[in-house]
Motif scaffolding. Structure first.
Motif, PDB file in Angstrom:
ATOM      1  N   SER A  39       1.142  -1.561  -0.105  1.00 46.54           N
ATOM      2  CA  SER A  39       0.131   0.025  -0.059  1.00 46.54           C
ATOM      3  C   SER A  39       1.549   1.045   0.505  1.00 46.54           C
ATOM      4  O   SER A  39       1.860   1.869  -0.106  1.00 46.54           O
ATOM      5  CB  SER A  39      -1.189  -0.113   1.061  1.00 46.54           C
ATOM      6  N   ILE A  40      -0.118   2.588  -0.111  1.00 50.60           N
ATOM      7  CA  ILE A  40       0.829   3.820  -0.337  1.00 50.60           C
ATOM      8  C   ILE A  40       1.886   4.106   0.791  1.00 50.60           C
ATOM      9  O   ILE A  40       2.552   4.623   1.229  1.00 50.60           O
ATOM     10  CB  ILE A  40      -0.176   4.697  -0.411  1.00 50.60           C
ATOM     11  N   GLU A  96      -2.863  14.553  -2.962  1.00 50.21           N
ATOM     12  CA  GLU A  96      -3.680  13.410  -4.335  1.00 50.21           C
ATOM     13  C   GLU A  96      -3.543  12.013  -3.620  1.00 50.21           C
ATOM     14  O   GLU A  96      -4.908  11.333  -4.312  1.00 50.21           O
ATOM     15  CB  GLU A  96      -2.516  13.181  -5.673  1.00 50.21           C
ATOM     16  N   VAL A  97      -3.028  11.706  -2.666  1.00 51.95           N
ATOM     17  CA  VAL A  97      -3.340  10.513  -1.701  1.00 51.95           C
ATOM     18  C   VAL A  97      -3.763  10.277  -0.668  1.00 51.95           C
ATOM     19  O   VAL A  97      -4.545   9.160  -0.648  1.00 51.95           O
ATOM     20  CB  VAL A  97      -1.670   9.349  -1.811  1.00 51.95           C
ATOM     21  N   LYS A  98      -4.350  11.075   0.317  1.00 53.73           N
ATOM     22  CA  LYS A  98      -3.984  11.474   1.585  1.00 53.73           C
ATOM     23  C   LYS A  98      -5.196  10.896   1.918  1.00 53.73           C
ATOM     24  O   LYS A  98      -6.278   9.951   2.912  1.00 53.73           O
ATOM     25  CB  LYS A  98      -4.818  12.220   1.746  1.00 53.73           C
ATOM     26  N   ASP A  99      -7.029   9.840   0.363  1.00 54.81           N
ATOM     27  CA  ASP A  99      -7.634   9.334   1.309  1.00 54.81           C
ATOM     28  C   ASP A  99      -7.955   8.113   0.542  1.00 54.81           C
ATOM     29  O   ASP A  99      -8.859   7.276   0.731  1.00 54.81           O
ATOM     30  CB  ASP A  99      -8.946  10.227   0.126  1.00 54.81           C
ATOM     31  N   ASP A 153      -4.223   2.021  -0.091  1.00 53.54           N
ATOM     32  CA  ASP A 153      -4.967   1.361  -1.937  1.00 53.54           C
ATOM     33  C   ASP A 153      -2.790   0.769  -2.273  1.00 53.54           C
ATOM     34  O   ASP A 153      -2.657   1.258  -1.338  1.00 53.54           O
ATOM     35  CB  ASP A 153      -4.861   2.513  -3.494  1.00 53.54           C
ATOM     36  N   SER A 154      -3.201   0.381  -2.968  1.00 61.94           N
ATOM     37  CA  SER A 154      -1.212   0.105  -3.761  1.00 61.94           C
ATOM     38  C   SER A 154      -0.899   1.240  -4.267  1.00 61.94           C
ATOM     39  O   SER A 154      -1.579   1.647  -5.382  1.00 61.94           O
ATOM     40  CB  SER A 154      -1.408  -1.391  -5.026  1.00 61.94           C
ATOM     41  N   ALA A 155      -0.139   1.571  -4.371  1.00 66.79           N
ATOM     42  CA  ALA A 155       0.946   1.917  -4.857  1.00 66.79           C
ATOM     43  C   ALA A 155       1.390   1.391  -6.501  1.00 66.79           C
ATOM     44  O   ALA A 155       1.802   2.521  -7.186  1.00 66.79           O
ATOM     45  CB  ALA A 155       2.391   1.859  -3.742  1.00 66.79           C
TER      46      ALA A 155
END
Lengths: 297, 352
Positions: free
Chosen positions: A146-147, A182-185, A189-191
């Motif tokens: 994940s991220i 862009e990714v805080k939510d 999820d997979s990077a």
């Protein structure tokens, strides 16, 4: 490529076919810098040296790829390494965090000093060294996790287990790499699902999470589209306020845009090094001039 | 072409070369197919190659047909006996109900009072495969990680061939090894003399141990392949973040290759389930549902061997029962193979 830039080849191409031959020749040899040099492409004179190499030779087996390289890298600035393919600039970069150690049959002579300490000395822990000297690669290399796990990887292998602290580091690193919004939510999820440009900024954020002083970048934007390249360059430009950055690039406009010092390598030899603005407008060596005017490379 | 006027020799050679090139690339003759020997030969080669590829497919179909016709439904026409009565050809499941086969806990086809419950045989098979997996999986995975992440090229060049030799030892030798070494010199002193459990001459543990050793090369070589296929860039990224070699192996490389590794486990377990000779020699012939690995058990494979080698009458229910057992075994290994193929395919998508 950003549209506001001059392509070095444009300088060489005749504008019209009826142009007199003499003028063409004239244009061909004129020592003009094909790149726009921003005002930031210079260095304050009092910057302390963060990393330096002394008489560094480097070998893959019996094949010598670096010859007597001595280079000072000033702190809190961007040093660009330029030169044609195979000139040894990536190898040089990889000697600075001993990344070449994991390749069989490599050896070196000479010294690489980080704040005066020889990083190849026997008492140096290479794992600790690489935490202080981080690296971003040409191809973005997110782990298939994940991220959040990608960013938390460095602190975790360093032994940090506190979840709240890890979350803080992840957030701070992503913010500093201009990726947080862009990714805080979707931190879980997979990077691998991020776009190429986002993946590269993720890799930069992942490097920042280990809290390094020096960041090495090996053509970090060469696989990205123009918009993503611009974002990564902006980011590098921003990061130099806190970090010492060494960047390998094939793109001379990029070197001019982001760096304060430039070093030109050719066939394993450090031909010329200087303040970026100086080197691009008034190179001392003929080889440097030929390269930056697009004569070869 | 640029000719140097002051070198007549050079000029000639260049001209000659040019002529040669012309001769080679000049268009020749018609494009019509020649109805010649070449075409017949090509067709013949094609047929031979296809036939070779077809052998294994036809064999598989044949085996499935034999298993089904003896176990599920006999397609042969009814026989007329000497007394004029019609003797129907019946398959195993036309005589024994599948419900009894799957739920009954006794397996006694060779006794006067016959019971046909597959559970004791499945239990024996799973126990031995389980012991084998407990030994083969950790050792196989660790050797794969060693070979892929730690070994110097020199160490690899020695250890890999040795592992391949292990894979080449005949299984009957493993069985004998279990019987004359593992049980008397390993299990008896350790388990019986120290811990106080009775260890039989034939027991599931010794068979499981040797089958576990047998599957080590399979797991290590398949897993090593998937570990090495993890991109080098991923390892470098991990090293650059201050990882030790152990961090890189366990936190990055193994997780990235996990589905391939699991597929190798499943293939190895399928092999352990189907393993026959070592198990027949070392585990004995007692079809019981038991949790004790130190007593004798029968597996599906060892039962089939036992009936095939015995003086079982052709057409008898014992003879038919081996087809039902064989079908069960086939289903289990087929399922393992299909699952591992599925897992492997998902792995390939990640890096392509």
């Amino acid at each position: 490529m950003n549209t506001t830039l001059n392509d070095p080849m444009d300088e060489l191409a005749p504008t019209t076919s009826s142009e007199p031959a003499t003028e063409k020749t004239e244009r061909f040899v004129k020592p003009v810098a094909p790149v726009e040099i921003p005002e930031t492409a210079s260095l304050s004179v009092d910057a302390a040296t963060k990393v330096c190499t002394r008489n560094l030779d480097f070998y893959y087996g019996n094949n010598q790829v670096l010859f007597d390289v001595s280079l000072d890298i000033p702190e809190k600035s961007v040093t660009a390494l330029i030169g044609p393919s195979g000139c040894g600039k990536s190898t040089f970069l990889r000697t600075l965090n001993r990344m070449n150690d994991i390749i069989e049959g490599t050896r070196h002579t000479g010294e690489v000093l980080l704040e005066g300490t020889d990083i190849y000395a026997s008492e140096i822990d290479v794992v600790l060294l690489r935490k202080r000297v981080g690296m971003v690669f040409q191809k973005s290399t997110p782990f298939p996790k994940s991220i959040f796990e990608n960013i938390a990887y460095g602190p975790k292998v360093a032994g940090l287990r506190n979840k709240a602290r890890l979350a803080e580091i992840v957030e701070a690193s992503l913010k500093r790499a201009a990726l947080w919004d862009e990714v805080k939510d979707r931190l879980q999820d997979s990077a691998m699902a991020l776009s190429g440009g986002q993946q590269q900024r993720l890799c930069i954020a992942r490097t920042l999470a280990t809290n390094p002083d020096v960041i090495l970048m090996d053509e970090p934007a060469s696989a990205l589209d123009p918009a993503s390249t611009a974002r990564v360059e902006d980011l590098i430009f921003e990061l130099r306020k806190n970090y010492t950055i060494v960047i390998v690039t094939h793109n001379m406009q990029q070197a001019a845009r982001v760096s304060q010092q430039t070093a030109f390598f050719f066939q394993g030899i450090l031909v010329e090094t200087g303040v970026t603005k100086e080197l691009f407008t008034n190179p001392v060596e003929k080889q440097t001039e030929d390269y930056i005017t697009g004569r070869f490379g | 072409m640029k000719l140097s006027s002051d070198n007549p020799f050079k000029k000639e050679t260049e001209l000659a070369t040019d002529t040669q090139i012309e001769a080679v690339i000049a268009p020749t003759g018609s494009l019509q197919r020649s109805a010649s020997l070449v075409r017949v030969k090509e067709g013949f080669i094609r047929t031979i190659l296809l036939a070779c590829a077809g052998v294994s497919i036809l064999t598989t179909i044949g085996i499935i047909f034999v298993l089904f016709s003896n176990a599920v439904y006999d397609v042969a026409p009814d026989r007329i006996g000497a007394d004029g009565k019609v003797k129907p050809n019946e398959a195993f499941f036309q005589i024994v109900s599948p419900v009894e086969f799957l739920t009954e806990t006794r397996w006694t086809p060779q006794y006067a009072e016959k019971h046909f419950g597959i559970l004791p045989l499945v239990c024996g098979t799973l126990m031995i495969s389980g012991i084998a997996a407990m030994i083969g999986i950790p050792v196989g995975l660790c050797s794969a990680v060693y070979l892929s992440e730690y070994a110097t090229p020199r160490a690899r060049s020695i250890i890999k061939p040795v592992l391949e030799v292990l894979a080449g030892i005949p299984t009957v030798v493993y069985g004998y090894f279990a019987l004359v070494f593992v049980t008397p010199y390993l299990l008896k002193p350790l388990i019986q003399d120290v811990l106080g459990f009775d260890v039989g001459v034939f027991n599931a543990a010794s068979a499981g141990i040797v089958v576990g050793i047998m599957i080590i090369p399979m797991i290590s070589s398949l897993s090593e392949d998937v570990l090495r296929s993890v991109p080098r860039s991923l390892r470098e990224a991990a090293y650059a973040l201050g990882s030790t070699r152990f961090d890189v192996s366990t936190k990055v490389v193994v997780p990235a290759a996990l589905s391939g590794i699991i597929a190798s486990f499943l293939l190895a377990i399928a092999r352990a389930i189907g393993e026959t000779m070592a198990v027949t020699i070392a585990a004995g012939q007692t079809a019981v549902v038991t949790g004790n690995p130190f007593e004798s058990v029968a597996t599906m494979t060892s039962y089939i061997v036992n009936v095939s080698l015995g003086d079982t009458e052709l057409g008898s229910i014992e003879e038919k029962s081996i087809y039902a057992v064989g079908l069960t075994l086939f289903m289990m290994t087929l399922a393992m193979n299909i699952i591992s193929q599925f897992v492997l395919r998902r792995f390939r998508e990640v890096y392509n």
